[in-house]
Design an enzyme around this catalytic site. Sequence first.
Site, PDB file in Angstrom:
ATOM      1  N   GLU A 330       0.853  -1.191   0.000  1.00  0.00           N
ATOM      2  CA  GLU A 330       0.000   0.000   0.000  1.00  0.00           C
ATOM      3  C   GLU A 330       0.888   1.239   0.000  1.00  0.00           C
ATOM      4  OE1 GLU A 330      -3.131   0.205   2.963  1.00  0.00           O
ATOM      5  OE2 GLU A 330      -2.929   2.389   3.104  1.00  0.00           O
ATOM      6  N   GLU A 335      -2.528  11.482   3.004  1.00  0.00           N
ATOM      7  CA  GLU A 335      -3.578  11.300   3.997  1.00  0.00           C
ATOM      8  C   GLU A 335      -3.699  12.584   4.803  1.00  0.00           C
ATOM      9  OE1 GLU A 335      -3.946   7.039   5.770  1.00  0.00           O
ATOM     10  OE2 GLU A 335      -1.815   7.491   5.659  1.00  0.00           O
TER      11      GLU A 335
END
Length: 535
Positions: A330, A335
């Site tokens: 990932e 974010e």
Amino acid sequence: MRQFYLLFFLLSVTINAQVVQDDFEGSGTITSWFGDNCGMNYNYANPYSQSINTSNTVLEYSDIGGQYANVRFDVGSNFDFSLKNTFSLKIYLPSSGLTGTQNNQVSLKLQDGTIAQPWTTQSEIIKPLVLDAWQEVTFNFDEDNYVNLDQTSLPPSQRIDFNRVVIQVNGENNFDAVIAYIDDVLFYETTSNDPIYDNLVWSDEFDTNGAISNSNWHHQTQLPNGGSWYNGEIQHYTNRIDNAFVNGGFLNILAKKETYTNQGYTKQYTSARLNSKFAFTYGKVEVRAKLPTGVGTWPAIWMLGKNINEDGGYWDIQGNGTTSWPACGEIDIMEHWGSNQNFVQSAMHTPSSSGNTVNHGGQTIATASSDFHVYTLTWTPEKMVFSVDGVIHYTYNPAIKDASTWPFDADQYLLLNIAIQPSIDPNFTESAMVIDYVRVYQESTLSVSGIDVDKKVFAYPNPTSSDLNIQINDTNQLQGELQILDVSGRLVKQQQFEVNGTRLVYNVSSLGSGLYFMKLVFNNGTSKTVKFIKK
């Protein structure tokens, strides 16, 4: 950190005797640090041991109002830019240490320190800084925009008289105070190993109003087993235009407070989670976005291995789901958490570290939710580099690359979503992540194998919108044919040329913006090629 520099030193000895680096922990090669109108302590305990810099010791830069404050060092032999061309450093600029209204920036200046007025020889690159975060800044004297104090001087990459490096924070000719912390100063070569990702291979510019493009995106709505999304998230992802729509050239992913029932579960919030129907290995991703607000919102721009076994995901539906998370890998390009409004983070999740991973870094973006910013991942076979508006805040480059640390030699796809955390503000109603574009670049065929760029031929100024000067230092050939090739290898211009002394001037104004190669085919059959950018 010390192991890295030891390895760098051992490799460099076989390539070039000149090793210039300092980590301020006793293993550096720089012994001549000096402060001009500036306090300096190169054995200072790191006051912000976090993010990309957890080292023990840094250099403290303390400008208490000196008009021309800077720190500098000299090297024993002049810099050789035919082998190396780039300086890098880490820097932390706390807002609490500033006075005045100067631009937040760092300058790296090259000078000849052996003459009475070394500044007269100066070539300078200026880079912007963010406040209250460690960031890595690079100064590439082969490719970055530079300023020569003497405008008649050659480009810095062609000069052999530099032996002094000057570092200045927030400009000169002022009496404002600046406190900064500097670490990991390094001089190195960059052009031979890193691939050039200049070929746009996939994008969405969001130029059609209404629903998102069905050929580009898949709505992932299927709940995981148990009826809740991971990490305790409390939203439903829907395929409705209410939660994902294009308007005025922008994609809006809208998180909303509303009662919604689906798949036998009733939830109080809705949002969208989009999977790209494009997957790739290695390249550069650029996403220009403005982020939502609200404590408990969790927007992300990220990637997963195409082989992930995740029911309801696009690539799993296509039959590629063979591997569980985190073995699929990932990559979190961006974010953001509404509880930490001005901070964005990038992170890596692998079998060696996942969930609350140790592999992460970020930076403060004061206008993350009020302005658009470009979030970039550069993914090479060696490393992942994350930046915002060109400012690097994290590099992932594990020394050992195996299935545990580097499941990143296979296709990944893009995801865009806003999750809702249980800590959501009870007064939250709705907020959107607004995206201007998503672009993926990879190496063009030409940049990989179609052409051999000769480092002994220099082009300046580069980039340019008008005259391009070609300096040819190692040939007696004066005439031949000039060819201009685009990144696909197509011949776009062709004419005869004649060199005036050692310089050829070519006007590029008739070319469209982009990357080009100029090939000079001399009458004796030899050729030389230089890369340039038309602005």
